[in-house]
Design a protein around this motif. Sequence first.
Motif, PDB file in Angstrom:
ATOM      1  N   ASN A   1       0.827  -1.204   0.000  1.00  0.00           N
ATOM      2  CA  ASN A   1       0.000   0.000   0.000  1.00  0.00           C
ATOM      3  C   ASN A   1       0.865   1.259   0.000  1.00  0.00           C
ATOM      4  O   ASN A   1       0.592   2.216  -0.734  1.00  0.00           O
ATOM      5  CB  ASN A   1      -0.914  -0.005   1.226  1.00  0.00           C
ATOM      6  CG  ASN A   1      -1.775   1.230   1.328  1.00  0.00           C
ATOM      7  OD1 ASN A   1      -2.682   1.452   0.538  1.00  0.00           O
ATOM      8  ND2 ASN A   1      -1.466   2.074   2.301  1.00  0.00           N
ATOM      9  N   ALA A   2       1.935   1.255   0.813  1.00  0.00           N
ATOM     10  CA  ALA A   2       2.843   2.404   0.837  1.00  0.00           C
ATOM     11  C   ALA A   2       3.574   2.559  -0.490  1.00  0.00           C
ATOM     12  O   ALA A   2       3.783   3.688  -0.970  1.00  0.00           O
ATOM     13  CB  ALA A   2       3.847   2.249   1.980  1.00  0.00           C
ATOM     14  N   ALA A   3       3.959   1.435  -1.111  1.00  0.00           N
ATOM     15  CA  ALA A   3       4.648   1.503  -2.398  1.00  0.00           C
ATOM     16  C   ALA A   3       3.743   2.068  -3.487  1.00  0.00           C
ATOM     17  O   ALA A   3       4.187   2.845  -4.346  1.00  0.00           O
ATOM     18  CB  ALA A   3       5.157   0.114  -2.795  1.00  0.00           C
ATOM     19  N   CYS A   4       2.471   1.725  -3.450  1.00  0.00           N
ATOM     20  CA  CYS A   4       1.526   2.270  -4.433  1.00  0.00           C
ATOM     21  C   CYS A   4       1.340   3.772  -4.237  1.00  0.00           C
ATOM     22  O   CYS A   4       1.218   4.529  -5.205  1.00  0.00           O
ATOM     23  CB  CYS A   4       0.188   1.553  -4.322  1.00  0.00           C
ATOM     24  SG  CYS A   4       0.229  -0.191  -4.827  1.00  0.00           S
ATOM     25  N   ASN A   5       1.333   4.219  -2.996  1.00  0.00           N
ATOM     26  CA  ASN A   5       1.218   5.651  -2.738  1.00  0.00           C
ATOM     27  C   ASN A   5       2.451   6.403  -3.219  1.00  0.00           C
ATOM     28  O   ASN A   5       2.344   7.522  -3.745  1.00  0.00           O
ATOM     29  CB  ASN A   5       1.013   5.893  -1.243  1.00  0.00           C
ATOM     30  CG  ASN A   5      -0.364   5.462  -0.768  1.00  0.00           C
ATOM     31  OD1 ASN A   5      -1.342   5.563  -1.505  1.00  0.00           O
ATOM     32  ND2 ASN A   5      -0.440   4.970   0.453  1.00  0.00           N
ATOM     33  N   LEU A   6       3.615   5.815  -3.070  1.00  0.00           N
ATOM     34  CA  LEU A   6       4.835   6.446  -3.568  1.00  0.00           C
ATOM     35  C   LEU A   6       4.849   6.485  -5.093  1.00  0.00           C
ATOM     36  O   LEU A   6       5.336   7.445  -5.693  1.00  0.00           O
ATOM     37  CB  LEU A   6       6.063   5.700  -3.047  1.00  0.00           C
ATOM     38  CG  LEU A   6       6.296   5.759  -1.536  1.00  0.00           C
ATOM     39  CD1 LEU A   6       7.516   4.932  -1.153  1.00  0.00           C
ATOM     40  CD2 LEU A   6       6.470   7.198  -1.064  1.00  0.00           C
ATOM     41  N   ALA A   7       4.313   5.437  -5.729  1.00  0.00           N
ATOM     42  CA  ALA A   7       4.210   5.450  -7.185  1.00  0.00           C
ATOM     43  C   ALA A   7       3.260   6.546  -7.660  1.00  0.00           C
ATOM     44  O   ALA A   7       3.510   7.213  -8.675  1.00  0.00           O
ATOM     45  CB  ALA A   7       3.744   4.084  -7.688  1.00  0.00           C
ATOM     46  N   ALA A   8       2.166   6.746  -6.934  1.00  0.00           N
ATOM     47  CA  ALA A   8       1.254   7.836  -7.281  1.00  0.00           C
ATOM     48  C   ALA A   8       1.899   9.194  -7.066  1.00  0.00           C
ATOM     49  O   ALA A   8       1.667  10.139  -7.819  1.00  0.00           O
ATOM     50  CB  ALA A   8      -0.021   7.720  -6.439  1.00  0.00           C
ATOM     51  N   LEU A   9       2.741   9.298  -6.038  1.00  0.00           N
ATOM     52  CA  LEU A   9       3.467  10.543  -5.806  1.00  0.00           C
ATOM     53  C   LEU A   9       4.432  10.836  -6.947  1.00  0.00           C
ATOM     54  O   LEU A   9       4.592  11.984  -7.376  1.00  0.00           O
ATOM     55  CB  LEU A   9       4.235  10.453  -4.483  1.00  0.00           C
ATOM     56  CG  LEU A   9       5.061  11.673  -4.084  1.00  0.00           C
ATOM     57  CD1 LEU A   9       4.151  12.869  -3.816  1.00  0.00           C
ATOM     58  CD2 LEU A   9       5.900  11.355  -2.842  1.00  0.00           C
ATOM     59  N   ALA A  10       5.077   9.800  -7.479  1.00  0.00           N
ATOM     60  CA  ALA A  10       5.981   9.996  -8.613  1.00  0.00           C
ATOM     61  C   ALA A  10       5.226  10.411  -9.862  1.00  0.00           C
ATOM     62  O   ALA A  10       5.712  11.220 -10.658  1.00  0.00           O
ATOM     63  CB  ALA A  10       6.766   8.708  -8.871  1.00  0.00           C
ATOM     64  N   ALA A  11       4.035   9.855 -10.052  1.00  0.00           N
ATOM     65  CA  ALA A  11       3.234  10.228 -11.222  1.00  0.00           C
ATOM     66  C   ALA A  11       2.809  11.686 -11.169  1.00  0.00           C
ATOM     67  O   ALA A  11       2.686  12.350 -12.205  1.00  0.00           O
ATOM     68  CB  ALA A  11       2.014   9.323 -11.326  1.00  0.00           C
ATOM     69  N   GLU A  12       2.591  12.204  -9.981  1.00  0.00           N
ATOM     70  CA  GLU A  12       2.222  13.612  -9.846  1.00  0.00           C
ATOM     71  C   GLU A  12       3.419  14.536 -10.037  1.00  0.00           C
ATOM     72  O   GLU A  12       3.266  15.665 -10.498  1.00  0.00           O
ATOM     73  CB  GLU A  12       1.612  13.853  -8.461  1.00  0.00           C
ATOM     74  CG  GLU A  12       0.312  13.103  -8.223  1.00  0.00           C
ATOM     75  CD  GLU A  12      -0.201  13.291  -6.805  1.00  0.00           C
ATOM     76  OE1 GLU A  12       0.493  14.003  -6.035  1.00  0.00           O
ATOM     77  OE2 GLU A  12      -1.260  12.744  -6.472  1.00  0.00           O
TER      78      GLU A  12
END
Length: 241
Positions: free
Chosen positions: A169-180
Amino acid sequence: MLSTGELIDNPRYLTAAHQRMRALGRALARKTSPDRRTGRRASKRWQRAAARLGRAHARVANLRRDGLHKLTTRLTREYGTVVVEDLNVTGMLRNRKLARHIADAGFAEIRRQLTYKTGWNGGRLILADRWYPSSKTCSGCGAVKTKLALSEREYQCGSCGLVLDPDLNAACNLAALAAEATTAGSGPAAGRGADRKTPLGGAGGIEASTRHRASGSDRDRLTARRDCQSCARWSALGGNG
C-alpha cells in the motif's frame, strides 16, 4: 516492496554470521591483549584471533555491499523514476529489537547508490518527505488513518474496505506521488533516456572517478569537471565517455 508487488527480502548477512562472530569475539577475549598502561604487547595468538574476527566483519560488509549494488543497478536500469522515503533511521535504531536488522539493511547506502546511478542511467530519484503518510494513506480512495501500529501487517481501509499488505500500500502511494511529480512516467519504458534529467549535484559516489570529456555543443554549455557530479551530469546529457 516495489509498487509492482515484488517483495525484496532482506538477506540479513549480519544475522547469518552473528553466531560465528560471537565465537570469534569470545576467543579473542581469552587471549593476551595489548595494554597501553603497562606497555604489554599482544600475543601472537591474540593477533591471529583479531585477524580472523576482522575478516569475518569484512566478509559481512562485502556481501552487503555486493547485494545492494546488484539491487540498485537493476532498479535504475529498469525504471526511469525511483521514489524512496526519507526515513528517520536514527529513531528506528532506538528500537532494541529491530536495531540490528535495520542497520544490516543499509538504508543509507541504498539511497546513496540510487542517487548517482539514476543519473548514470538518465533517470530521476524522488525523495518523499519524511512526514508523507505513505503507510497510513489508502492507495484506493486516499483516506488517511490517524494511527497505524507497526504490528498491523494488513492494511484495512475503513472508508472503501480495501485490504492490502501495508508495504504494498505504501509503495503504491509512492508510485502515485511519482506520477504527480513527473510526466516521464515510471516503468521499464522510461528507463534509459527519460526526458527528466537529474539535477546538478543530485548524484555523487566514489565509483564515479573516471574522467569525462564534453564534446560538441556540450563543451560550449558546460565545463567538464573531474568529480562525481560531472560523471552523473554527462550521463544525463548523453555525452561521450
